[in-house]
Design a protein around this motif. Structure first.
Motif, mmCIF file in Angstrom:
data_model
loop_
_atom_site.group_PDB
_atom_site.id
_atom_site.type_symbol
_atom_site.label_atom_id
_atom_site.label_comp_id
_atom_site.label_asym_id
_atom_site.label_seq_id
_atom_site.Cartn_x
_atom_site.Cartn_y
_atom_site.Cartn_z
ATOM 1 N N VAL A 100 18.265 42.351 40.480
ATOM 2 C CA VAL A 100 17.531 43.142 39.501
ATOM 3 C C VAL A 100 18.251 43.240 38.164
ATOM 4 O O VAL A 100 17.790 43.923 37.256
ATOM 5 N N ASN B 31 15.506 49.818 35.278
ATOM 6 C CA ASN B 31 15.791 49.169 34.001
ATOM 7 C C ASN B 31 14.635 48.246 33.639
ATOM 8 O O ASN B 31 13.750 47.974 34.453
ATOM 9 N N GLN B 33 13.889 44.534 31.361
ATOM 10 C CA GLN B 33 14.520 43.404 30.696
ATOM 11 C C GLN B 33 13.473 42.624 29.897
ATOM 12 O O GLN B 33 12.286 42.646 30.219
ATOM 13 N N LEU B 48 18.716 43.848 28.332
ATOM 14 C CA LEU B 48 18.391 44.782 29.417
ATOM 15 C C LEU B 48 18.584 46.192 28.893
ATOM 16 O O LEU B 48 19.605 46.487 28.249
ATOM 17 N N ARG B 50 18.435 50.261 30.178
ATOM 18 C CA ARG B 50 18.383 51.098 31.364
ATOM 19 C C ARG B 50 17.450 52.287 31.127
ATOM 20 O O ARG B 50 17.160 52.652 29.986
#
Lengths: 114, 114
Positions: A100, B31, B33, B48, B50
């Motif tokens: 992930v 998260n 991306q 990415l 969070r």
């Protein structure tokens, strides 16, 4: 250079003729995965592996097999290809065990099944 | 149904302009991306963010995340012809079984005209 290598990049085959698409990564990643990409459907996960000898089905596993005998390799096997498996296939790997985090993708393998 | 949906599906701009792409998702995430895909090539990880972050920068890229609206945006400033590509958002969600899963949107195509 960190990379995921797929072979072959292009393949035309006929219905029922078994084929294998190889995938190798040189980053010592635990997680590897196969996706197929089709117009209008985006990326769909076929199979994934969180470690050697550990594989699991993704969203569209029918008609495919995988194996993970070594950490670096994760081949995709089509035992009896059919035209609906004509697609662009991607192998990916990640240092995150669940895959992930950041995924590293191969350049893709375009498969045509006649 | 798709977890992440990019919007618009296609965008055409002139070199030097800014490009904004949006991604909406349905369930809580850990998260999010963004990836880029040049035509027929493998996806490349861009950034990415969070769930506890609101904004992140990387070079000419700026990503925002609004968890209350379940949406993210990717801004490319001072676009270049080389930014022409498809862009995908990918969300890390928790499945009903408690495991994590990365789900890709269908992508959006950005064309930057010289």
């Amino acid at each position: 250079e960190a990379q995921v290598t797929q072979n072959p990049r292009y393949l035309i085959t006929v219905t029922g003729k078994k084929l294998t698409v190889t995938c190798s990564q040189n980053m010592n990643h635990e997680y590897m995965s196969w996706y197929r990409q089709d117009p209008g459907l985006g990326l769909r996960q076929i199979y994934y592996s969180m470690n050697v000898e550990v594989t699991d089905k993704g969203d569209v596993p029918e008609g495919y097999k995988v194996s993970r005998k070594e950490k670096r390799n994760f081949p995709l096997i089509l035992e009896s290809p059919s035209p609906n498996q004509t697609s662009l296939y991607f192998c990916a790997s990640s240092r995150y065990i669940a895959g992930v985090g950041e995924l590293f993708f191969g350049e893709g393998s375009r498969l045509t099944v006649l | 149904s798709q977890q992440g949906e990019e919007d618009p599906q296609a965008l055409s701009i002139q070199e030097g302009e800014n490009a904004t792409m949006n991604c909406s998702y349905k369930t809580s995430i850990n998260n999010l991306q963004w990836y880029r895909q040049n035509s027929g090539r493998g996806l490349v990880h861009l950034i990415l963010i969070r769930s506890n972050e609101r904004e992140k920068h990387s070079g000419r890229l700026r990503v925002t995340l609004d968890t209350s609206k379940k949406s993210s945006s990717l801004l490319i400033t001072a676009s270049r012809a080389a930014d022409t590509a498809s862009y995908f958002c990918a969300t890390d969600l928790i499945t009903q079984g408690g495991s994590e899963k990365l789900v890709f949107g269908k992508g959006m195509k950005l064309t930057v005209n010289p």
